[in-house]
Design a protein around this motif. Structure first.
Motif: not given
Length: 316
Positions: A197-198, A200-205, A265-267, A286-288
């Motif tokens: 994810r980090q 590829l900016d166009t990757l929505e995962i 998966l943000h930030a 971070h993901l808990r």
């Protein structure tokens, strides 16, 4: 009165459909009566009329053959369409699975996966799809549904499930599938999703964690759905995009994700090209979804290796 009109319509329709036969019979009867009851018709006329009758019968026979040929062609076409529809859902042998999944990746901007720990997904599907999207600069949507590595019970149940089939095949894999290994495999898939994810900016995962133990694996692209099992001796299936079963499973997989826990998966904390142990621990915190306290740095290093350097399980 209505019944009488109906009979007349049926009679007229029959005459129209069999006009060639009616003409032949009419000519034959007419010539026959005139020849029997009078000397009105000469022999030449009678012979010509006979030829005319035979010609009419020949035309009728040819017409009937054309009708039958048309009917046969129509039935054949219907049968062919039925067989083609049936062929859209077919079985795959173990050796065909990898090739089929490869073709499914060739032209797709989405991939939905539901299964156990996602070994093939992170080893082949995820890197290949990201590579293609990067090369063509196209968007890519990936949705992943795997077992929850944070649930020791779920991972224990899944390991026992894998052990059962491995023992039936008398393979060494029965001892390999432990609760600890299962947790590491699932953690590795989560880490792989974060890492790609980090990059590829166009990757929505999205990653969804289920508490149930799946017995099948589902890989869905824009062209087909591939259903596989852990036991290579059992049947695997491919369902084409234009089949109703494909749409049914799109809904089924969506509902499964809705009932699972979705990770945010943000930030995310940054991950290096070769992530360090500290970076990986920070990501899971971070993901808990913290790593078990008993996991050493060596265990975390194994998760990193599984996430980014996994072997293709279908490679022979």
């Amino acid at each position: 009165m209505a019944q009488r009109v109906g009979r007349i319509e049926m009679g007229v329709g029959w005459i129209i459909r069999n006009l060639d036969v009616v003409v032949a019979v009419g000519l034959g009867l007419t010539i026959g009566f005139l020849d029997v009851f009078g000397d009105v018709i000469s022999d030449d006329v009678a012979s010509g009329a006979t030829l005319l009758v035979l010609g009419a019968l020949a035309v009728g026979s040819m017409t009937e053959r054309v009708r039958r040929k048309s009917d046969i062609q129509e039935v054949s076409a219907d049968t062919r369409r039925a067989l083609e529809d049936l062929a859209m859902v077919r079985s795959l042998s173990g050796s065909e699975v990898g090739e089929t999944l490869g073709k499914a990746r060739e032209q797709t901007n989405l991939w939905y996966f539901k299964g156990g720990t996602g070994t093939y997904l992170r080893a082949v599907t995820l890197p290949r799809c990201v590579e293609t999207a990067t090369r063509h600069r196209t968007p890519l949507s990936i949705k992943i549904d795997i077992i929850n590595p944070g649930s020791e019970k779920t991972c224990s149940d899944y390991a026992r499930f894998r052990q059962t089939f491995a023992r039936q095949r008398n393979t060494e894999a029965a001892n390999a599938w432990t609760t600890t290994r299962t947790r590491k495999e699932s953690y590795a898939t989560v880490l792989a999703a974060c890492w790609y994810r980090q990059r590829l900016d166009t990757l929505e995962i999205s990653v969804h964690l289920s508490s149930g133990v799946p017995t099948l694996r589902f890989d869905l692209s824009e062209s087909c759905l591939v259903i596989t099992q852990d036991d290579p001796n059992r049947v695997n299936l491919i369902v084409a995009r234009d089949q109703p079963l494909y749409d049914y499973y799109v809904t089924e997989l969506h509902q499964s994700r809705e009932q699972a826990e979705r990770l945010d998966l943000h930030a995310l904390p940054p991950l290096s090209d070769e992530p360090t142990v500290d970076e990986v621990r920070a990501v899971f915190d971070h993901l808990r979804l913290p790593l078990p306290a008993v996991f050493t740095d060596g265990d975390v290093g194994e998760i990193i290796d599984k996430a980014l350097h996994a072997d293709d399980p279908y490679r022979r």
